[in-house]
Scaffold this motif. Sequence first.
Motif, PDB file in Angstrom:
ATOM      1  N   ALA A   1       0.833  -1.211   0.000  1.00 15.01           N
ATOM      2  CA  ALA A   1       0.000   0.000   0.000  1.00 15.01           C
ATOM      3  C   ALA A   1       0.864   1.255   0.000  1.00 15.01           C
TER       4      ALA A   1
ATOM      5  N   ARG B   1      -5.940   2.422  -7.720  1.00 12.04           N
ATOM      6  CA  ARG B   1      -6.697   2.689  -6.488  1.00 12.04           C
ATOM      7  C   ARG B   1      -7.491   1.451  -6.068  1.00 12.04           C
TER       8      ARG B   1
ATOM      9  N   ARG C   1       0.536   4.334  -2.605  1.00  8.26           N
ATOM     10  CA  ARG C   1      -0.071   5.552  -2.071  1.00  8.26           C
ATOM     11  C   ARG C   1       0.378   6.844  -2.762  1.00  8.26           C
TER      12      ARG C   1
ATOM     13  N   TYR D   1      -5.182  -0.807  -4.232  1.00  3.64           N
ATOM     14  CA  TYR D   1      -4.898  -0.169  -2.944  1.00  3.64           C
ATOM     15  C   TYR D   1      -6.051  -0.432  -1.970  1.00  3.64           C
TER      16      TYR D   1
END
Length: 409
Positions: free
Chosen positions: A234, A249, A238, A252
């Motif tokens: 992550a 995304r 980010r 994530y």
Amino acid sequence: MDHDELSTGERIRALRESRGMTRPQLAQLCGRGPVWLKKIESGERELDSYALLLQLAAALQVADLSVLTGTTEGPAQPVPLGRLTHPGMPEVWAAVMNRTLSRSRASAPPDAALLQGRADQSWRLWHKSKYNRSEVGALLPELIRDGEAAARALDGEQRRAALVALSDIYRLTGQATAYIAPAELAWVVADRALAAAQDADQPAAIAAAAWNMGNILRETSYPEEALRVVTEAADLIRPHLDTAPDDWRGIYGALQLHAAVTEAREGHEGAAWRYWDKGDQIAKSLPANYVHSSTVFGRANVDFHEVSVATDLRKAAKALGLADDIDPDIMPSRERQARLWVEVARGHLQRGDNTAALYVMQRAYKIGAETVSYTPSARQAVAELWRSAPRAMREDAATLATATGVLTG
């Protein structure tokens, strides 16, 4: 102390020592670490997994599970001496473990874009099929061999694209062989998926492979390592969130949900809900109909995971209340639909409502037969129902146990 008064952990320790086995030896046979087994034997950690009970019983060579549990009520609990089996496993094993080391000059390498297309199509099949292990398992051997050939033969950007596809293929292999593959194959597949993604130097592929590695670590009782892997992944994604494609995304968000479930299974309620909230925020930032192709992260999956987190925290009333507000048909994955109903059944079992649990498990099996048959939490629920269903429903419970392979004798 009278033998009848021993706890399950104490029985396991007594049997292990009577057979001259060390704690590392027995733990390894179950694909776990010695620290995990020490906690089981000491009573520090509760052993509530039917699948793990079966593995321990088989490793200790006891034919009836009640020897470990001390339970004498209900029907006998025969132990299948071996791992869950699937007819497609030998071919997949051969493709993974017998890969060629040299470049083949007999034919042109597969086109990287076409290879990715086949991988994507196989992932869609995994989520759409009632018999996903069988149908996807039939495709994997050729996919693995073609992916390896492409990664060896191509150069430059084509090779990087082929490596991303190969990582996706190995991630899918890990999903399709979970709980039926020997432990060594599970680790090989997870490591190859991560290595291929790192070789491609593609952050989203690395993150997806880390998500897969986290699954293996969590299922083999290394929760701290699982959290480390997914949080590092992550962190890699980010910095790109503001400008990244939706799928970056999406992965994530999937990492946040993975961490939420891992924390919930360890009983860390605050941390579990904090990670779930992060996943929820990512879902809100994506288009309403967005679905990640392999993890199926999106609005529906976030809501499904809310039920899973509550169930793993043993908050049955909350889990069932959340499930009442979900329309399962909005999830474009049979596998996840079936797993939702398994979570609902677990919630009913926690509350002692076996009648509702049986109805829900029958529905889960109808949606995803192989998801129920090869997922430990589902098999545990089926086994519990078979042992404790009301008299009027014992025949239905036995039919489900037989269909899933839980009842084999």
